[in-house]
Design a protein around this motif. Structure first.
Motif, PDB file in Angstrom:
ATOM      1  N   THR A  12     -32.952  21.588 -11.460  1.00  0.00           N
ATOM      2  CA  THR A  12     -32.749  20.376 -10.667  1.00  0.00           C
ATOM      3  C   THR A  12     -33.900  20.161  -9.684  1.00  0.00           C
ATOM      4  N   VAL A  73     -25.574  18.116   0.947  1.00  0.00           N
ATOM      5  CA  VAL A  73     -24.718  17.182   0.218  1.00  0.00           C
ATOM      6  C   VAL A  73     -24.087  16.222   1.227  1.00  0.00           C
ATOM      7  N   ARG A  77     -19.380  12.458  -0.178  1.00  0.00           N
ATOM      8  CA  ARG A  77     -19.011  12.962  -1.495  1.00  0.00           C
ATOM      9  C   ARG A  77     -17.699  13.750  -1.459  1.00  0.00           C
ATOM     10  N   ARG A  93     -30.149  13.016  -5.499  1.00  0.00           N
ATOM     11  CA  ARG A  93     -29.825  14.340  -6.030  1.00  0.00           C
ATOM     12  C   ARG A  93     -28.318  14.502  -6.174  1.00  0.00           C
ATOM     13  N   ASP A  94     -27.558  14.116  -5.150  1.00  0.00           N
ATOM     14  CA  ASP A  94     -26.092  14.208  -5.238  1.00  0.00           C
ATOM     15  C   ASP A  94     -25.578  13.480  -6.474  1.00  0.00           C
ATOM     16  N   THR A  97     -26.823  15.789  -9.641  1.00  0.00           N
ATOM     17  CA  THR A  97     -26.382  17.171  -9.848  1.00  0.00           C
ATOM     18  C   THR A  97     -24.869  17.297  -9.977  1.00  0.00           C
ATOM     19  N   LEU A  98     -24.104  16.500  -9.241  1.00  0.00           N
ATOM     20  CA  LEU A  98     -22.653  16.662  -9.306  1.00  0.00           C
ATOM     21  C   LEU A  98     -22.119  16.383 -10.710  1.00  0.00           C
ATOM     22  N   ARG A 116     -27.908  25.446  -2.038  1.00  0.00           N
ATOM     23  CA  ARG A 116     -27.329  24.102  -2.148  1.00  0.00           C
ATOM     24  C   ARG A 116     -26.555  23.945  -3.453  1.00  0.00           C
ATOM     25  N   GLN A 119     -23.029  24.870  -2.982  1.00  0.00           N
ATOM     26  CA  GLN A 119     -22.385  23.796  -2.220  1.00  0.00           C
ATOM     27  C   GLN A 119     -22.086  22.605  -3.121  1.00  0.00           C
ATOM     28  N   GLU A 120     -23.020  22.265  -3.998  1.00  0.00           N
ATOM     29  CA  GLU A 120     -22.817  21.162  -4.931  1.00  0.00           C
ATOM     30  C   GLU A 120     -21.703  21.478  -5.921  1.00  0.00           C
ATOM     31  N   ALA A 124     -18.594  19.205  -6.394  1.00  0.00           N
ATOM     32  CA  ALA A 124     -18.425  18.602  -7.720  1.00  0.00           C
ATOM     33  C   ALA A 124     -17.018  18.826  -8.263  1.00  0.00           C
TER      34      ALA A 124
END
Length: 269
Positions: A12, A73, A77, A93-94, A97-98, A116, A119-120, A124
């Motif tokens: 990513t 993030v 979200r 990016r959010d 990647t999610l 991160r 965290q994602e 997600a």
């Protein structure tokens, strides 16, 4: 000798504003480590959001690495109102990647998520995050040490972990204790449904997770095994476990052959 059969791992990336230009960027450390230590071909994936065909991407790669970054993030979200203290953000990016994380898990594509990335993963799958108390003394903080002046200082191994006995990470490391390099100012708040805690810090914060009932290898760690890969046995063991999963996935023609061996754990080691 070049290896024409080397696995390909998607990595990513971020969208950054550099002066008056927008650039797709990624930290060189995880990309170089994948190539140098695991011998895979890193494929940097731009944060294209809805313009990225996830099925087409995942049909062409043997693994995914969701790396750390310079942003957080967005709380939007996970249903909270963002504030300036929560940023900076990278909404492109959010938006990339999610859904990528969810698609890779569903497909059984091996996926390693660091910093991160964990965290994602939590967001997600329906979890939330919170900011670390900025007033904690440096020796107790998870965030980047304010005294750090070099990358070795920033990434120094300083965080003790307790690993869940017989868990996936404990099995990989052959131990119920580890010491790692944490640099994160965001912590898991509400753990997402389906996530399995693999390791915690002494203050109880979650440092590693897997995904229950995932058809393939999924490991999220909030630290950075890619930095000390060749000098720290813990870091190297984590990366090699991912590399093994990627190789097995490629050899199986894009199938996850260990789906029945345990919840989100992959093959026993």
């Amino acid at each position: 000798m070049p290896n024409p059969h080397a696995p390909v791992v998607a990595v990513t990336s971020d969208l950054q504003q550099v002066d008056d230009q927008q650039r797709y960027t990624v930290n060189v450390i995880p990309v170089n480590t994948l190539a140098r230590v695991l011998g895979v071909v890193p494929l940097v994936v731009p944060p294209l959001a809805d313009m990225l065909d996830l099925d087409a991407l995942l049909a062409r790669v043997d693994g995914v690495m969701v790396t750390g970054g310079l942003t957080n993030v967005s709380p939007a979200r996970y249903g909270r109102t963002p504030s300036d203290d929560d940023g900076p953000f990278d909404r492109a990016r959010d938006a990339t990647t999610l859904p990528l994380i969810r698609a890779a898990i569903a497909r059984g594509t091996p996926i390693l998520l660091t910093c991160r990335g964990l965290q994602e993963l939590n967001v997600a799958l329906g979890g939330s995050l919170r900011q670390e108390n900025p007033h904690r003394p440096e020796h107790r903080k998870h965030g980047t040490p304010a005294s750090a002046r070099t990358d070795d200082d920033r990434y120094r191994i300083r965080q003790d972990l307790d690993l869940v006995p017989a868990g996936r990470l404990a099995t990989i490391l052959g131990s119920e204790h580890a010491r790692v390099n944490s640099l994160h100012s965001q912590l898991v708040d509400d753990l997402a449904p389906g996530l399995v805690v693999e390791a915690t810090a002494p203050d109880g914060s979650i440092e590693a997770v897997t995904v229950a009932d995932a058809p393939g290898y999924v490991l999220g760690v909030i630290f950075h095994p890619e930095y000390w890969a060749e000098r720290d046995p813990t870091s190297l063991a984590i990366l090699r476990s991912f590399g093994e999963a990627v190789s097995v996935y490629r050899a199986a023609g894009g199938a996850a052959p260990w789906a029945a061996t345990g919840p989100g754990r992959g093959p026993a080691r």
